[in-house]
Design a protein around this motif. Structure first.
Motif, PDB file in Angstrom:
ATOM      1  N   PRO A 193       0.822  -1.224   0.000  1.00  0.00           N
ATOM      2  CA  PRO A 193       0.000   0.000   0.000  1.00  0.00           C
ATOM      3  C   PRO A 193       0.848   1.262   0.000  1.00  0.00           C
TER       4      PRO A 193
ATOM      5  N   VAL B  24      -3.524  -1.094   7.930  1.00  0.00           N
ATOM      6  CA  VAL B  24      -4.758  -1.320   7.190  1.00  0.00           C
ATOM      7  C   VAL B  24      -5.307  -2.667   7.618  1.00  0.00           C
TER       8      VAL B  24
ATOM      9  N   ASP C 225      -7.103  -6.204   7.501  1.00  0.00           N
ATOM     10  CA  ASP C 225      -7.296  -7.229   6.484  1.00  0.00           C
ATOM     11  C   ASP C 225      -8.785  -7.511   6.364  1.00  0.00           C
TER      12      ASP C 225
ATOM     13  N   LEU D 189      -6.005  -6.845   0.858  1.00  0.00           N
ATOM     14  CA  LEU D 189      -6.375  -5.443   1.050  1.00  0.00           C
ATOM     15  C   LEU D 189      -6.989  -4.926  -0.241  1.00  0.00           C
ATOM     16  N   GLN D 190      -7.801  -3.898  -0.126  1.00  0.00           N
ATOM     17  CA  GLN D 190      -8.414  -3.321  -1.322  1.00  0.00           C
ATOM     18  C   GLN D 190      -7.381  -2.474  -2.064  1.00  0.00           C
TER      19      GLN D 190
END
Length: 446
Positions: free
Chosen positions: A358, A364, A366, A394-395
């Motif tokens: 990222p 972030v 999960d 992750l997105q």
């Protein structure tokens, strides 16, 4: 949902994935790039040499330069005293520029041009002769130069009779007669065998040992054989690979894409261990293992690994520059093309999951998986780096990096092209330093 297929890694790779250097390089270089680890090349080469020592076999390792164009690997081969396998005038020139001695080169490839043969003879390189007309041209050149050409005769594999490489039984006998009368030092035999079958290599190696005995009746030296490359790399865990193979369906790929086949990304016997298995195996019809047969016959074994010497020796980094949501998955667009991930060249796909790094520095959660395929920054519908819908934890977002691990062997540059005037990804040599990592650009001649 397509199952995850994470790649094997090393502590060095894992540390670099968590380092800010990757984003800094992406920003500074302005596009995709390749990371090279020279220390891993050294480790892999040492492992192959150790197998020869363990078996008590006179052996020689040649790095197959076609597997990667970077200068650093040829430079490491020169420092370590490895040979280098080249198949073109350009590869020969760059190997010499990297410090590899002429006598440490083996020149392979079919129907070599006279310019390549001339330089090979002048440099004292070993030349794998693929056909009678090539041998005739080589003999004429050697006579013209008043030099002795060092020769291996390449045998067409009986297991692959339709191969376009090598001499059949009749041509081999004719070649032996020509070698006995010409300006050559006929050092032995070689073969080019597709695939990774240990048994086929063992049986054909035994046949070459017998051919050496026959060649000696012509007064020829014949004291070495080359079994080429074909040492698999183990990219992923056995259970992950089994799960992928058993569950694979067209809907796991963008547009229902299907492929004729994939590289065996899990191999239980790989790299130097594959050489160990070859030497320990008993050829069909023989009463001793291959290592014993080599020692008894006074025959050295040459190997020409490419991918196996580059295992974990590099990875490839792209930046996400677009995210398009589709029905149940995303299409990511990155700042490069599939021409820098060359498995597509074989109507296949480089399957190990890319790692999402990222852009943000904070933690972030999960919350995935977020399935996504990966498209290129070109106007070709078919230009996808990854057709498979990768289950990212992750997105993905614009500015994130996608790191394709373990790409040094053939993936980085076999099919590279400045299509759309996109710059070719530079190669960055990265080494651990006291505080973190240091880097430099590879010095490959342009």
């Amino acid at each position: 949902m397509t199952p995850a297929l994470p790649s094997h890694t090393t502590p060095e790779v894992r540390a670099l994935l968590g380092d800010a250097l990757l984003h800094e390089l992406s920003h500074g270089l302005g596009g995709p790039y390749h990371v090279l680890f020279q220390g891993r090349f050294d480790t892999n080469a040492a492992a192959f040499r150790e197998v020869f020592t363990e078996a008590g076999v006179d052996g020689r390792v040649y790095f197959a330069k076609k597997a990667n164009k970077a200068a650093v690997y040829a430079e490491r081969a020169a420092v370590a005293g490895l040979g280098v396998d080249v198949a073109s005038h350009g590869e020969l020139r760059e190997a010499l520029a990297a410090g590899v001695r002429g006598e440490d080169l083996v020149v392979t490839g079919p129907a070599k041009g006279d310019d390549l043969l001339r330089v090979a003879v002048l440099q004292g390189a070993l030349i794998a002769v693929d056909a009678l007309d090539e041998l005739d041209r080589l003999l004429a050149l050697a006579s013209e130069l008043d030099r002795t050409a060092r020769v291996l005769l390449r045998r067409v594999p009986p297991q692959q009779p339709h191969s376009r490489f090598g001499l059949d039984d009749g041509d081999l006998r004719g070649a032996l007669r020509r070698c006995a009368d010409g300006h050559v030092d006929m050092e032995g035999f070689s073969f080019h065998l597709s695939g990774y079958d240990v048994r086929q290599r063992v049986d054909l190696a035994a046949e070459l040992i017998h051919l050496c005995a026959e060649a000696r009746t012509f007064g020829l030296r014949a004291d070495r054989i080359s079994i080429g490359g074909g040492f698999a790399v183990d990219y992923v865990d056995a259970e992950d690979w089994r799960r992928f193979e058993e569950s694979r369906r067209p809907e796991h790929f963008h547009a229902g894409k299907s492929f004729g086949g994939f590289y065996p990304y899990h191999s239980p016997v790989a790299g130097a261990d594959a050489l160990r298995a070859i030497l320990a195996a008993t050829p069909t019809g023989e009463g001793a293992d291959l290592a014993t047969l080599l020692r008894a016959a006074g025959v050295a074994l040459l190997v020409e690994p490419g991918r196996a010497l580059l295992n974990q020796a590099g990875f490839t980094v792209f930046r996400v520059q677009g995210v398009k949501e589709r029905d149940g998955y995303a299409v990511l667009t990155v700042d490069g093309s599939s021409l820098s991930l060359s498995e597509q060249w074989f109507d296949s796909e480089f399957l190990p999951d890319p790692v999402l790094v990222p852009a943000g520095s904070g933690p972030v959660a999960d919350a995935g998986p977020y399935p996504a395929c990966v498209g290129a920054a070109t106007c070709l519908e078919s230009d996808l780096l990854t057709w498979r819908k990768i289950p990212f934890p992750l997105q993905p977002a614009v500015g994130d990096l996608l790191v394709y691990l373990n790409t040094a062997g053939y993936q980085m540059d076999s099919n590279e092209s400045p299509f759309h005037e996109l710059a070719l990804p530079p190669k960055v040599v990265v080494e651990p330093s006291a505080s973190s990592f240091r880097w430099r650009l590879d010095r490959r001649p342009s």
